[in-house]
Design a protein around this motif. Structure first.
Motif, PDB file in Angstrom:
ATOM      1  N   GLN A   1       0.613   6.183  -1.249  1.00 17.93           N
ATOM      2  CA  GLN A   1       1.579   6.370  -2.338  1.00 17.93           C
ATOM      3  C   GLN A   1       0.954   7.094  -3.524  1.00 17.93           C
ATOM      4  O   GLN A   1       1.552   7.981  -4.102  1.00 17.93           O
ATOM      5  CB  GLN A   1       2.132   5.001  -2.785  1.00 17.93           C
ATOM      6  CG  GLN A   1       2.838   4.228  -1.687  1.00 17.93           C
ATOM      7  CD  GLN A   1       4.059   4.967  -1.169  1.00 17.93           C
ATOM      8  OE1 GLN A   1       4.874   5.455  -1.945  1.00 17.93           O
ATOM      9  NE2 GLN A   1       4.182   5.068   0.156  1.00 17.93           N
ATOM     10  N   ARG A   2      -0.260   6.701  -3.868  1.00 19.73           N
ATOM     11  CA  ARG A   2      -0.993   7.368  -4.949  1.00 19.73           C
ATOM     12  C   ARG A   2      -2.454   6.944  -4.904  1.00 19.73           C
ATOM     13  O   ARG A   2      -2.815   6.001  -4.190  1.00 19.73           O
ATOM     14  CB  ARG A   2      -0.395   7.062  -6.328  1.00 19.73           C
ATOM     15  CG  ARG A   2      -0.451   5.603  -6.730  1.00 19.73           C
ATOM     16  CD  ARG A   2       0.236   5.371  -8.072  1.00 19.73           C
ATOM     17  NE  ARG A   2      -0.443   6.055  -9.140  1.00 19.73           N
ATOM     18  CZ  ARG A   2      -1.402   5.479  -9.893  1.00 19.73           C
ATOM     19  NH1 ARG A   2      -1.778   4.237  -9.658  1.00 19.73           N
ATOM     20  NH2 ARG A   2      -1.981   6.158 -10.853  1.00 19.73           N
TER      21      ARG A   2
ATOM     22  N   ASP B   1     -16.166   6.357  -3.393  1.00 17.88           N
ATOM     23  CA  ASP B   1     -15.406   5.098  -3.439  1.00 17.88           C
ATOM     24  C   ASP B   1     -13.986   5.423  -3.885  1.00 17.88           C
ATOM     25  O   ASP B   1     -13.794   6.063  -4.927  1.00 17.88           O
ATOM     26  CB  ASP B   1     -16.036   4.114  -4.429  1.00 17.88           C
ATOM     27  CG  ASP B   1     -17.395   3.634  -3.956  1.00 17.88           C
ATOM     28  OD1 ASP B   1     -17.527   3.335  -2.761  1.00 17.88           O
ATOM     29  OD2 ASP B   1     -18.322   3.555  -4.774  1.00 17.88           O
ATOM     30  N   LEU B   2     -13.019   4.941  -3.118  1.00 18.23           N
ATOM     31  CA  LEU B   2     -11.632   5.338  -3.347  1.00 18.23           C
ATOM     32  C   LEU B   2     -10.724   4.125  -3.321  1.00 18.23           C
ATOM     33  O   LEU B   2     -10.831   3.274  -2.426  1.00 18.23           O
ATOM     34  CB  LEU B   2     -11.217   6.328  -2.245  1.00 18.23           C
ATOM     35  CG  LEU B   2      -9.869   7.020  -2.351  1.00 18.23           C
ATOM     36  CD1 LEU B   2      -9.857   7.988  -3.525  1.00 18.23           C
ATOM     37  CD2 LEU B   2      -9.590   7.785  -1.060  1.00 18.23           C
ATOM     38  N   ASP B   3      -9.850   4.011  -4.317  1.00 15.48           N
ATOM     39  CA  ASP B   3      -8.802   2.986  -4.336  1.00 15.48           C
ATOM     40  C   ASP B   3      -7.464   3.680  -4.151  1.00 15.48           C
ATOM     41  O   ASP B   3      -7.112   4.573  -4.939  1.00 15.48           O
ATOM     42  CB  ASP B   3      -8.805   2.215  -5.658  1.00 15.48           C
ATOM     43  CG  ASP B   3     -10.075   1.402  -5.851  1.00 15.48           C
ATOM     44  OD1 ASP B   3     -10.737   1.103  -4.843  1.00 15.48           O
ATOM     45  OD2 ASP B   3     -10.398   1.065  -7.007  1.00 15.48           O
ATOM     46  N   ILE B   4      -6.730   3.293  -3.109  1.00 16.42           N
ATOM     47  CA  ILE B   4      -5.423   3.890  -2.866  1.00 16.42           C
ATOM     48  C   ILE B   4      -4.322   2.837  -2.971  1.00 16.42           C
ATOM     49  O   ILE B   4      -4.583   1.633  -2.848  1.00 16.42           O
ATOM     50  CB  ILE B   4      -5.353   4.559  -1.467  1.00 16.42           C
ATOM     51  CG1 ILE B   4      -5.569   3.514  -0.357  1.00 16.42           C
ATOM     52  CG2 ILE B   4      -6.363   5.678  -1.367  1.00 16.42           C
ATOM     53  CD1 ILE B   4      -5.323   4.049   1.044  1.00 16.42           C
TER      54      ILE B   4
ATOM     55  N   GLU C   1      -1.293  -2.439   8.923  1.00 17.48           N
ATOM     56  CA  GLU C   1      -0.831  -1.075   8.656  1.00 17.48           C
ATOM     57  C   GLU C   1      -1.602  -0.448   7.496  1.00 17.48           C
ATOM     58  O   GLU C   1      -1.965   0.733   7.542  1.00 17.48           O
ATOM     59  CB  GLU C   1       0.674  -1.081   8.358  1.00 17.48           C
ATOM     60  CG  GLU C   1       1.538  -1.413   9.577  1.00 17.48           C
ATOM     61  CD  GLU C   1       2.997  -1.631   9.206  1.00 17.48           C
ATOM     62  OE1 GLU C   1       3.858  -1.430  10.083  1.00 17.48           O
ATOM     63  OE2 GLU C   1       3.280  -2.011   8.035  1.00 17.48           O
ATOM     64  N   ALA C   2      -1.843  -1.243   6.443  1.00 20.01           N
ATOM     65  CA  ALA C   2      -2.582  -0.740   5.280  1.00 20.01           C
ATOM     66  C   ALA C   2      -4.025  -0.375   5.661  1.00 20.01           C
ATOM     67  O   ALA C   2      -4.562   0.641   5.218  1.00 20.01           O
ATOM     68  CB  ALA C   2      -2.571  -1.767   4.161  1.00 20.01           C
ATOM     69  N   ASN C   3      -4.641  -1.218   6.484  1.00 18.85           N
ATOM     70  CA  ASN C   3      -6.000  -0.922   6.950  1.00 18.85           C
ATOM     71  C   ASN C   3      -6.026   0.353   7.786  1.00 18.85           C
ATOM     72  O   ASN C   3      -6.983   1.145   7.717  1.00 18.85           O
ATOM     73  CB  ASN C   3      -6.547  -2.086   7.773  1.00 18.85           C
ATOM     74  CG  ASN C   3      -6.960  -3.264   6.903  1.00 18.85           C
ATOM     75  OD1 ASN C   3      -7.245  -3.102   5.723  1.00 18.85           O
ATOM     76  ND2 ASN C   3      -6.987  -4.458   7.489  1.00 18.85           N
ATOM     77  N   HIS C   4      -4.977   0.570   8.573  1.00 19.28           N
ATOM     78  CA  HIS C   4      -4.889   1.780   9.390  1.00 19.28           C
ATOM     79  C   HIS C   4      -4.777   3.026   8.506  1.00 19.28           C
ATOM     80  O   HIS C   4      -5.404   4.057   8.782  1.00 19.28           O
ATOM     81  CB  HIS C   4      -3.680   1.687  10.328  1.00 19.28           C
ATOM     82  CG  HIS C   4      -3.529   2.878  11.232  1.00 19.28           C
ATOM     83  ND1 HIS C   4      -4.466   3.222  12.181  1.00 19.28           N
ATOM     84  CD2 HIS C   4      -2.550   3.822  11.300  1.00 19.28           C
ATOM     85  CE1 HIS C   4      -4.066   4.319  12.812  1.00 19.28           C
ATOM     86  NE2 HIS C   4      -2.915   4.701  12.294  1.00 19.28           N
ATOM     87  N   ILE C   5      -3.986   2.914   7.437  1.00 14.01           N
ATOM     88  CA  ILE C   5      -3.857   4.030   6.488  1.00 14.01           C
ATOM     89  C   ILE C   5      -5.210   4.334   5.840  1.00 14.01           C
ATOM     90  O   ILE C   5      -5.618   5.499   5.729  1.00 14.01           O
ATOM     91  CB  ILE C   5      -2.807   3.714   5.408  1.00 14.01           C
ATOM     92  CG1 ILE C   5      -1.408   3.637   6.041  1.00 14.01           C
ATOM     93  CG2 ILE C   5      -2.831   4.759   4.299  1.00 14.01           C
ATOM     94  CD1 ILE C   5      -0.345   3.097   5.108  1.00 14.01           C
TER      95      ILE C   5
ATOM     96  N   TRP D   1      -7.543  -0.647  -0.614  1.00 12.53           N
ATOM     97  CA  TRP D   1      -6.108  -0.424  -0.817  1.00 12.53           C
ATOM     98  C   TRP D   1      -5.485  -1.602  -1.551  1.00 12.53           C
ATOM     99  O   TRP D   1      -5.989  -2.733  -1.522  1.00 12.53           O
ATOM    100  CB  TRP D   1      -5.387  -0.204   0.518  1.00 12.53           C
ATOM    101  CG  TRP D   1      -5.508  -1.343   1.500  1.00 12.53           C
ATOM    102  CD1 TRP D   1      -6.448  -1.491   2.473  1.00 12.53           C
ATOM    103  CD2 TRP D   1      -4.673  -2.502   1.564  1.00 12.53           C
ATOM    104  NE1 TRP D   1      -6.263  -2.662   3.154  1.00 12.53           N
ATOM    105  CE2 TRP D   1      -5.164  -3.297   2.621  1.00 12.53           C
ATOM    106  CE3 TRP D   1      -3.565  -2.942   0.848  1.00 12.53           C
ATOM    107  CZ2 TRP D   1      -4.604  -4.523   2.975  1.00 12.53           C
ATOM    108  CZ3 TRP D   1      -2.982  -4.160   1.195  1.00 12.53           C
ATOM    109  CH2 TRP D   1      -3.495  -4.941   2.252  1.00 12.53           C
ATOM    110  N   SER D   2      -4.388  -1.335  -2.229  1.00 15.56           N
ATOM    111  CA  SER D   2      -3.604  -2.364  -2.922  1.00 15.56           C
ATOM    112  C   SER D   2      -2.127  -2.003  -2.815  1.00 15.56           C
ATOM    113  O   SER D   2      -1.781  -0.810  -2.763  1.00 15.56           O
ATOM    114  CB  SER D   2      -3.998  -2.449  -4.404  1.00 15.56           C
ATOM    115  OG  SER D   2      -5.356  -2.803  -4.549  1.00 15.56           O
TER     116      SER D   2
END
Length: 295
Positions: free
Chosen positions: A231-232, A248-251, A261-265, A287-288
């Motif tokens: 989403q962003r 390091d990335l937070d999505i 599904e979130a882990n797959h993304i 992810w969050s």
């Protein structure tokens, strides 16, 4: 890459730059000493800088292959910055000594004759060799999208400029303007000082985990935002470890996504970055849900 052999060229590029830089540095220094050309000696120091840059690339690759252990949890990548910065500082000191000798030469110009013609031949050889090596490394770096190889290519192109300065200075000295050779040496040392300053600053930045978002941020965001389900981007943090980049990335993902599904993304984001940016070594993606405060 455009051709299948590009990968083979990429693997050999650092070794070719290393051996060529060492050979030119030693040859120029020997000719400079025997011919009495201060400019040729200065040009040898410039070639030594290229040798250091290539050495850093090879050292970084070898250290990158060493596994983390109980004493060095994040590997050995930063030793590249220490070695590069230290050797470059020594080259800069050699440049300072050469400037002092060149100034003394200027003050006593009538006592010195022009350099031997072997210095002129060396300068011409250096011009040709530097241009050929610069074109080769530019091709390899562009096709492989490897920033360190491109940096080496531009270093050879800058060495080409210093060789032209030396060439002109020696011709002037042969025509009776003896002061032009030491003046050429001082001008070349000015170029060396610029290169040394940039390399030492880069080494300090690497040791302090300086962000490289300015270099990679836009491309990283483009790749990540193209992954289905993202989403962003909530946060992007980068640092340079040796010649590689850690990220390091937070999505943010849709609140309706399951944990699986979130882990797959997140995994797709990681794979996309590693596949499309050659300089990236490690990627951590967290992810969050979009509705949380961090998003």
């Amino acid at each position: 890459m455009r051709y299948e052999k590009c990968e083979q060229c990429r693997q050999w590029a650092a070794s070719i730059a290393l051996s060529s830089g060492a050979f030119l540095a030693i040859l120029k220094f020997a000719v400079g000493v025997t011919s009495g050309s201060k400019g040729c000696i200065a040009d040898s120091l410039h070639s030594a800088i290229i040798f250091v840059m290539a050495l850093a690339i090879i050292l970084g690759r070898r250290l990158a292959g060493k596994e983390e252990n109980s004493k060095f949890h994040y590997g050995y990548g930063k030793i590249e910055a220490v070695v590069t910065g230290s050797i470059t500082f020594l080259i800069a000191c050699g440049g300072a000594v050469l400037v002092w000798n060149s100034v003394k030469h200027l003050m006593n110009a009538p006592q010195y004759g022009p350099p031997h013609l072997s210095a002129l031949l060396m300068a011409l050889t250096s011009i040709i060799a530097n241009e050929m090596l610069a074109r080769y490394l530019l091709c390899v770096g562009t096709q492989s999208k490897t920033r360190s190889i491109l940096a080496n290519a531009w270093a050879y192109r800058e060495n080409l400029i210093s060789s032209i300065i030396v060439f002109v200075g020696i011709i002037g000295a042969e025509l009776g303007l003896g002061v032009l050779d030491p003046i050429a040496a001082i001008l070349v040392v000015a170029l060396i000082t610029k290169s040394c300053t940039l390399i030492v600053l880069d080494s300090v930045k690497a040791l302090m985990d300086y962000s490289v978002n300015g270099t990679y941020g836009k491309k990283v965001r483009t790749i990540v935002e193209a992954v289905d389900g993202v989403q962003r981007i909530a946060a992007l943090r980068t640092r340079q470890i040796g010649h590689k980049i850690w990220l390091d990335l937070d999505i943010c993902v849709s609140p309706g996504q399951s944990i699986r599904e979130a882990n797959h993304i997140a995994q797709k984001v990681r794979e996309a970055l590693l596949n499309q940016i050659a300089d990236i070594d490690k990627v951590i993606v967290a992810w969050s849900p979009l509705e949380e405060d961090r998003c």
